[in-house]
Design an enzyme around this catalytic site. Structure first.
Site, PDB file in Angstrom:
ATOM      1  N   SER A  30       1.836  -7.698  -0.639  1.00  0.00           N
ATOM      2  CA  SER A  30       2.753  -8.482   0.200  1.00  0.00           C
ATOM      3  C   SER A  30       2.359  -9.955   0.314  1.00  0.00           C
ATOM      4  O   SER A  30       3.191 -10.797   0.652  1.00  0.00           O
ATOM      5  CB  SER A  30       2.901  -7.854   1.584  1.00  0.00           C
ATOM      6  OG  SER A  30       1.723  -7.970   2.331  1.00  0.00           O
ATOM      7  N   THR A  86       1.464  -4.429   4.352  1.00  0.00           N
ATOM      8  CA  THR A  86       1.288  -4.753   5.769  1.00  0.00           C
ATOM      9  C   THR A  86       0.739  -6.159   6.012  1.00  0.00           C
ATOM     10  O   THR A  86       0.868  -6.693   7.106  1.00  0.00           O
ATOM     11  CB  THR A  86       0.315  -3.757   6.433  1.00  0.00           C
ATOM     12  OG1 THR A  86      -0.928  -3.796   5.721  1.00  0.00           O
ATOM     13  CG2 THR A  86       0.871  -2.356   6.416  1.00  0.00           C
ATOM     14  N   ASP A  87       0.133  -6.755   4.973  1.00  0.00           N
ATOM     15  CA  ASP A  87      -0.547  -8.039   5.205  1.00  0.00           C
ATOM     16  C   ASP A  87       0.385  -9.115   5.748  1.00  0.00           C
ATOM     17  O   ASP A  87      -0.033  -9.956   6.557  1.00  0.00           O
ATOM     18  CB  ASP A  87      -1.192  -8.542   3.906  1.00  0.00           C
ATOM     19  CG  ASP A  87      -2.411  -7.720   3.516  1.00  0.00           C
ATOM     20  OD1 ASP A  87      -2.876  -6.913   4.342  1.00  0.00           O
ATOM     21  OD2 ASP A  87      -2.894  -7.892   2.385  1.00  0.00           O
ATOM     22  N   THR A 111       0.814  -1.221   0.000  1.00  0.00           N
ATOM     23  CA  THR A 111       0.000   0.000   0.000  1.00  0.00           C
ATOM     24  C   THR A 111       0.843   1.264   0.000  1.00  0.00           C
ATOM     25  O   THR A 111       0.497   2.246  -0.648  1.00  0.00           O
ATOM     26  CB  THR A 111      -0.926  -0.022   1.245  1.00  0.00           C
ATOM     27  OG1 THR A 111      -1.873  -1.065   1.052  1.00  0.00           O
ATOM     28  CG2 THR A 111      -1.646   1.287   1.438  1.00  0.00           C
TER      29      THR A 111
HETATM   30  N1  DAS Z   1      -2.856  -4.635   2.809  1.00  0.00           N
HETATM   31  C1  DAS Z   1      -2.045  -3.967   1.813  1.00  0.00           C
HETATM   32  C2  DAS Z   1      -0.941  -3.188   2.515  1.00  0.00           C
HETATM   33  O1  DAS Z   1      -1.156  -2.822   3.627  1.00  0.00           O
HETATM   34  C3  DAS Z   1      -1.596  -4.862   0.739  1.00  0.00           C
HETATM   35  C4  DAS Z   1      -0.305  -5.581   1.010  1.00  0.00           C
HETATM   36  O2  DAS Z   1      -0.082  -6.107   2.094  1.00  0.00           O
HETATM   37  O3  DAS Z   1       0.535  -5.564   0.109  1.00  0.00           O
HETATM   38  O4  DAS Z   1       0.078  -2.914   1.973  1.00  0.00           O
END
Ligand code: DAS
Length: 331
Positions: free
Chosen positions: A60, A91-92, A16
């Protein structure tokens, strides 16, 4: 003239923090590279002599264990010439990539700081720039140099072995059950008053068996049925998320014990916090029953991290006693 600023490498993996509107205007996809991310934090130029590497451009969930193993090698190779590293990603899977880096690198004498964003740059209140700047501050801070990799998010510093993405959308999505954050960033000040009591010896991917072992995760629920052979077909290990302090329905104990005869079964609590009991209950399906039948206690690990640890241990050729010992001492 060479700069006297700390030399920092910013490595981008997508997510993100690097996402912009897709071609059809619906939703965001990772597209921005390190130069664009750094353009959002002009203050960074006064903090470090920054070089960049666009390493991956993925959501991710598409990162592989091999991507992170390659990233660990890159960091190891460049540690002598640099003073710190910042890794930006989605973040995933941040809680897993950071822990894998912790397992592979340990404290390498250079800060390795991972961060990301919950709101992409086009959204009101985008948090990427603040997280990136805070991560850079930590990466140039001597207080982070003795640590292994850390996660910096929403001005908090977290240890990978504890940190979890605990909310699907809040900007303060990361929490560390058991320990809490080990530090924080306020204005330009980095404070890390807490440190882990130790790091196990880093695992060496050069010695990993290939392909990497496959470890599954099964969550036990009310009235769960016994495991059947097809549930574990192709697996080299299994993480079982059990009730509370280490409990399952008595009806599935035999099936777990039988799976454990062929592949290691590690149990972790499905509660999201706390360590498993070992001698509190004795009913069929209790922690005592499961331990007596040879299952391994995942102690206070969550399933995602227990899976990564078991994959790395199996890839290193660890046998049951080594696996037990590592889970007993890894936190
Ligand atoms: N959930 C999104 C982020 O926070 C997608 C990901 O993990 O790439 O980046």
């Amino acid at each position: 003239m060479s700069s006297s600023l700390p030399r920092l490498l910013v490595v981008t993996l997508g997510g993100t923090i690097a996402s912009v509107a897709a071609a059809d205007g619906v939703g965001a996809v990772p597209r921005l590279g390190p130069a664009e991310l750094l353009a959002s934090v002009p203050a960074a130029a006064g903090l470090a002599d920054i070089s960049v590497k666009s390493f991956r451009q993925y959501a991710s969930g598409d990162l592989s264990l091999d991507d992170i193993i390659e990233l660990a090698e890159l960091i190891r190779e460049r540690a002598d010439e640099l003073d710190g590293f910042v890794v930006t990603q989605g973040t995933d899977t941040l809680e897993e990539t950071s822990y894998l880096l912790e397992l592979l690198l340990g404290p390498i004498g250079r800060p390795v700081v991972l961060t990301g964003a919950m709101r992409n740059p086009s959204l009101p209140g985008a948090d990427g720039p603040a997280n990136l700047l805070a991560a850079i501050r930590v990466a140039v801070s001597p207080s982070a140099a003795g640590l292994g990799p850390v996660v910096v998010f929403a001005d908090e510093v977290h240890l990978p072995r504890f940190v979890r993405k605990a909310h699907s959308s809040h900007v303060a999505a990361f929490r560390s059950p058991h320990a809490g954050p080990i530090g924080w960033v306020t204005e330009d000040r980095v404070r890390i008053p807490l440190a882990p009591s130790g790091y196990p010896a880093p695992l060496r991917p050069a010695r990993f068996t290939r392909p990497l072992p496959t470890v599954g995760i099964t969550k036990i629920g009310l009235g769960s049925a016994p495991l059947r052979p097809h549930h574990v077909e192709g697996l080299d290990g299994l993480i079982v998320e059990v009730f509370g302090g280490g409990h399952v329905p008595s009806t599935i104990v035999e099936s777990l014990a039988s799976v454990n005869e062929s592949i290691p079964v590690v149990m972790v609590t499905r509660t999201g916090g706390g360590e498993l009991y070992e001698s509190t209950y004795a009913f069929p399906g209790s922690e005592r029953d499961l331990l007596d039948r040879g299952l391994t206690s995942g102690r206070a690990f969550d399933a995602a991290k227990a899976r990564l640890l078991l994959i790395c241990l199996l890839a290193s050729g660890a046998q049951r006693p080594d696996i037990k010992e590592r889970f007993d001492t890894a936190l």
